[in-house]
Design a protein around this motif. Structure first.
Motif, PDB file in Angstrom:
ATOM      1  N   MET A   1      -2.757   8.048 -19.537  1.00 58.36           N
ATOM      2  CA  MET A   1      -3.240   7.744 -18.085  1.00 58.36           C
ATOM      3  C   MET A   1      -2.374   7.237 -17.073  1.00 58.36           C
ATOM      4  O   MET A   1      -1.631   5.997 -17.264  1.00 58.36           O
ATOM      5  CB  MET A   1      -4.630   6.955 -17.992  1.00 58.36           C
ATOM      6  N   ILE A   2      -2.317   8.103 -16.089  1.00 55.54           N
ATOM      7  CA  ILE A   2      -1.048   7.372 -15.116  1.00 55.54           C
ATOM      8  C   ILE A   2      -2.186   6.926 -14.019  1.00 55.54           C
ATOM      9  O   ILE A   2      -3.208   7.426 -13.390  1.00 55.54           O
ATOM     10  CB  ILE A   2      -0.480   8.556 -14.373  1.00 55.54           C
ATOM     11  N   LYS A   3      -1.741   5.582 -13.537  1.00 53.85           N
ATOM     12  CA  LYS A   3      -2.502   4.788 -12.511  1.00 53.85           C
ATOM     13  C   LYS A   3      -1.656   5.103 -11.076  1.00 53.85           C
ATOM     14  O   LYS A   3      -0.493   4.549 -11.279  1.00 53.85           O
ATOM     15  CB  LYS A   3      -2.507   3.468 -13.067  1.00 53.85           C
ATOM     16  N   VAL A   4      -2.299   5.568 -10.278  1.00 53.67           N
ATOM     17  CA  VAL A   4      -1.789   5.624  -8.962  1.00 53.67           C
ATOM     18  C   VAL A   4      -2.336   4.777  -7.745  1.00 53.67           C
ATOM     19  O   VAL A   4      -3.615   4.775  -7.843  1.00 53.67           O
ATOM     20  CB  VAL A   4      -1.663   7.121  -8.450  1.00 53.67           C
ATOM     21  N   LEU A   5      -1.449   4.097  -7.016  1.00 53.47           N
ATOM     22  CA  LEU A   5      -2.245   3.344  -5.968  1.00 53.47           C
ATOM     23  C   LEU A   5      -1.465   4.013  -4.605  1.00 53.47           C
ATOM     24  O   LEU A   5      -0.539   3.975  -4.473  1.00 53.47           O
ATOM     25  CB  LEU A   5      -1.803   1.827  -6.080  1.00 53.47           C
ATOM     26  N   HIS A   6      -2.566   4.123  -3.623  1.00 51.57           N
ATOM     27  CA  HIS A   6      -2.123   4.849  -2.435  1.00 51.57           C
ATOM     28  C   HIS A   6      -2.377   3.880  -1.462  1.00 51.57           C
ATOM     29  O   HIS A   6      -3.223   2.940  -1.566  1.00 51.57           O
ATOM     30  CB  HIS A   6      -3.239   6.169  -2.168  1.00 51.57           C
ATOM     31  N   LEU A   7      -1.365   3.949  -0.597  1.00 51.67           N
ATOM     32  CA  LEU A   7      -1.432   2.898   0.801  1.00 51.67           C
ATOM     33  C   LEU A   7      -1.659   3.656   2.008  1.00 51.67           C
ATOM     34  O   LEU A   7      -0.616   4.643   2.283  1.00 51.67           O
ATOM     35  CB  LEU A   7      -0.169   2.093   0.775  1.00 51.67           C
ATOM     36  N   ASN A   8      -2.775   3.639   2.728  1.00 52.08           N
ATOM     37  CA  ASN A   8      -2.532   4.325   4.313  1.00 52.08           C
ATOM     38  C   ASN A   8      -3.453   3.244   5.131  1.00 52.08           C
ATOM     39  O   ASN A   8      -4.054   2.470   4.456  1.00 52.08           O
ATOM     40  CB  ASN A   8      -3.582   5.590   3.861  1.00 52.08           C
ATOM     41  N   ASN A  32      -6.256  12.956 -16.041  1.00 51.48           N
ATOM     42  CA  ASN A  32      -4.988  12.426 -16.576  1.00 51.48           C
ATOM     43  C   ASN A  32      -4.500  11.101 -15.629  1.00 51.48           C
ATOM     44  O   ASN A  32      -3.586  10.675 -15.788  1.00 51.48           O
ATOM     45  CB  ASN A  32      -4.067  13.502 -16.639  1.00 51.48           C
ATOM     46  N   ILE A  33      -5.306  11.170 -14.504  1.00 52.93           N
ATOM     47  CA  ILE A  33      -4.835  10.255 -13.443  1.00 52.93           C
ATOM     48  C   ILE A  33      -5.940   9.202 -12.972  1.00 52.93           C
ATOM     49  O   ILE A  33      -6.918   9.752 -12.776  1.00 52.93           O
ATOM     50  CB  ILE A  33      -4.220  10.939 -12.392  1.00 52.93           C
ATOM     51  N   SER A  34      -5.679   8.028 -12.897  1.00 51.44           N
ATOM     52  CA  SER A  34      -6.801   7.128 -12.310  1.00 51.44           C
ATOM     53  C   SER A  34      -5.975   6.627 -10.895  1.00 51.44           C
ATOM     54  O   SER A  34      -4.726   6.188 -10.770  1.00 51.44           O
ATOM     55  CB  SER A  34      -6.734   5.921 -13.156  1.00 51.44           C
ATOM     56  N   SER A  35      -6.637   7.042  -9.745  1.00 51.90           N
ATOM     57  CA  SER A  35      -6.182   6.859  -8.508  1.00 51.90           C
ATOM     58  C   SER A  35      -7.188   5.772  -7.739  1.00 51.90           C
ATOM     59  O   SER A  35      -8.298   5.874  -7.825  1.00 51.90           O
ATOM     60  CB  SER A  35      -5.997   8.211  -7.675  1.00 51.90           C
ATOM     61  N   LYS A  36      -6.446   4.871  -6.888  1.00 55.35           N
ATOM     62  CA  LYS A  36      -7.175   4.167  -6.112  1.00 55.35           C
ATOM     63  C   LYS A  36      -6.415   4.086  -4.886  1.00 55.35           C
ATOM     64  O   LYS A  36      -5.217   4.210  -4.474  1.00 55.35           O
ATOM     65  CB  LYS A  36      -7.184   2.692  -6.742  1.00 55.35           C
ATOM     66  N   VAL A  37      -7.194   3.755  -3.684  1.00 58.63           N
ATOM     67  CA  VAL A  37      -6.630   3.633  -2.471  1.00 58.63           C
ATOM     68  C   VAL A  37      -6.719   2.161  -1.793  1.00 58.63           C
ATOM     69  O   VAL A  37      -7.748   1.464  -1.962  1.00 58.63           O
ATOM     70  CB  VAL A  37      -7.342   4.509  -1.297  1.00 58.63           C
ATOM     71  N   VAL A  38      -5.713   1.547  -1.235  1.00 63.98           N
ATOM     72  CA  VAL A  38      -5.928   0.190  -0.422  1.00 63.98           C
ATOM     73  C   VAL A  38      -5.575   0.777   1.037  1.00 63.98           C
ATOM     74  O   VAL A  38      -4.348   1.618   1.210  1.00 63.98           O
ATOM     75  CB  VAL A  38      -4.724  -0.736  -1.135  1.00 63.98           C
TER      76      VAL A  38
END
Length: 403
Positions: A1-8, A32-38
């Motif tokens: 699982m790829i963990k991705v953090l977005h910033l906007n 396949n991906i765990s994504s979160k936004v800050v």
């Protein structure tokens, strides 16, 4: 699982925010991906991670305006909290980091991380502005800026210093892939201080099923014109040019006008719209409602002079509506032969094109049907976008010896 953090800066407020929100949602559906936004600031969604308190936006904006130190110094550092957050993720995905919430020095925290940076406007390559108009100083280094009032506006010119600082901090990123959302934007970035970096084009993907041809176009009555801008006062969106072009139209009773976005000042309406039937619809966030508005209208008039993609053009065509826009590279890349093109800022030519469209529609001589427009727009799907980002995440992790 790829963990991705977005910033906007924001989430679901404006083009970049909507694209960030949709990408985050789709990645989490992938499996396949765990994504979160800050976000820089919270616009009422409690599920989001928030970097700043909302009042800090106004404080930081004032610092930018009166000192010129945009993204250089803000009174409340977020380095420690951001560092802890970044350590939990495999890939950091930057979108818009301007907007009075992110200091350039925070990029030092990312120098050893895999970083994707989607360039949604040109702030990363200039000494200040998000769109550079007719200025080319960003190619070699800014200074003596002719557009200090352009967002993010300031009264003191520190653009040369900002240009150097951006170059310094961006060059510290060891494993970064820049993504542009059009080939035209990529060609611009290639001329900039980061032109030697890895740059890939990934078109914005839309939920094509959310936009539909709701109505058969009414070809026998008034031609309905649509104009959209979240900030109608922004010069690059072309409201004033549109209003002036309307004065050149001979038979004004043949048209009905619709405006989406902020309300117009009364003096503008009194001066330019007194002979027209028009409706101001305000901000429209509901996609189904927006698609119905597009579909009800005959012609979407997009007179923006500066875009990196032009999402509204695709929304209109998915809803079966023709687009009139400027004959400039970004619009021609996205619309290809499906657009109706006019010379930039020519009120007479815009009026002539609108009148010709009215006649062709009435006589059923339009070159493309609503379905043909939609077929073209269907190529900008979210599935293509997500797969392209997945490939980049995996490539950067391989580069770093990660997952």
């Amino acid at each position: 699982m790829i963990k991705v953090l977005h910033l906007n800066t924001w989430y679901g407020k404006g083009g970049a925010a909507n694209s960030t929100r949709e990408l985050n949602k789709l990645l989490n559906q992938n499996g396949n991906i765990s994504s979160k936004v800050v976000v820089g600031f919270n616009n009422s969604d409690e599920s989001l991670l928030k970097l700043n308190r909302n009042y800090e936006r106004y404080l930081n904006a004032a610092i930018t305006k009166y000192t010129g130190y945009d993204s250089i110094w803000y009174p409340f550092s977020k380095s420690k909290s951001l560092e802890k957050l970044i350590d939990k993720y495999d890939v950091i995905h930057l979108h818009n980091i301007h907007g009075y919430y992110f200091q350039l020095k925070y990029l030092e925290l990312l120098k050893d991380k895999p970083v994707v940076w989607t360039i949604r406007d040109f702030w990363p390559i200039t000494g200040g502005c998000a769109f550079f108009n007719d200025c080319n100083k960003w190619v070699t280094g800014c200074g003596k800026c002719p557009y200090l009032n352009a967002y993010p506006a300031t009264k003191i010119d520190r653009t040369a210093f900002h240009f150097e600082q951006k170059q310094r901090y961006i060059n510290q990123l060891k494993n970064v892939e820049f993504v542009t959302i059009s080939d035209w934007a990529k060609s611009v970035v290639r001329k900039s201080m980061i032109g030697h970096k890895n740059i890939t084009t990934i078109y914005n993907g839309l939920d094509v099923d959310a936009y539909k041809i709701h109505y058969v176009k009414d070809q026998g009555s008034k031609t309905k014109l649509l104009f959209i801008a979240s900030k109608l006062s922004s010069p690059r969106k072309g409201l004033l040019v549109f209003l002036k072009s309307l004065q050149e139209i001979k038979n004004k009773s043949h048209y009905e006008l619709f405006f989406i976005g902020e309300k117009m000042p009364k003096d503008l309406k009194d001066t330019y719209l007194r002979d027209f039937d028009f409706k101001e619809l305000g901000y429209v966030s509901n996609t189904d409602k927006l698609s119905k508005i597009y579909s009800e209208c005959n012609l979407f008039v997009n007179l923006s002079t500066a875009e990196t993609f032009g999402r509204t053009n695709i929304e209109a065509m998915l809803s079966g509506t023709h687009v009139l826009t400027y004959d400039i590279p970004i619009m021609k890349e996205i619309l290809q032969d499906k657009g109706i093109y006019v010379q930039e800022k020519s009120s007479k030519e815009i009026a002539k094109a609108i009148e010709s469209f009215h006649i062709d529609q009435h006589e059923k001589k339009l070159k493309y049907t609503s379905q043909a427009l939609r077929e073209h727009a269907l190529t900008f799907s979210q599935q293509k976008m997500v797969k392209a980002y997945e490939r980049i995440y995996s490539k950067l992790l391989n580069n770093s010896g990660g997952k």
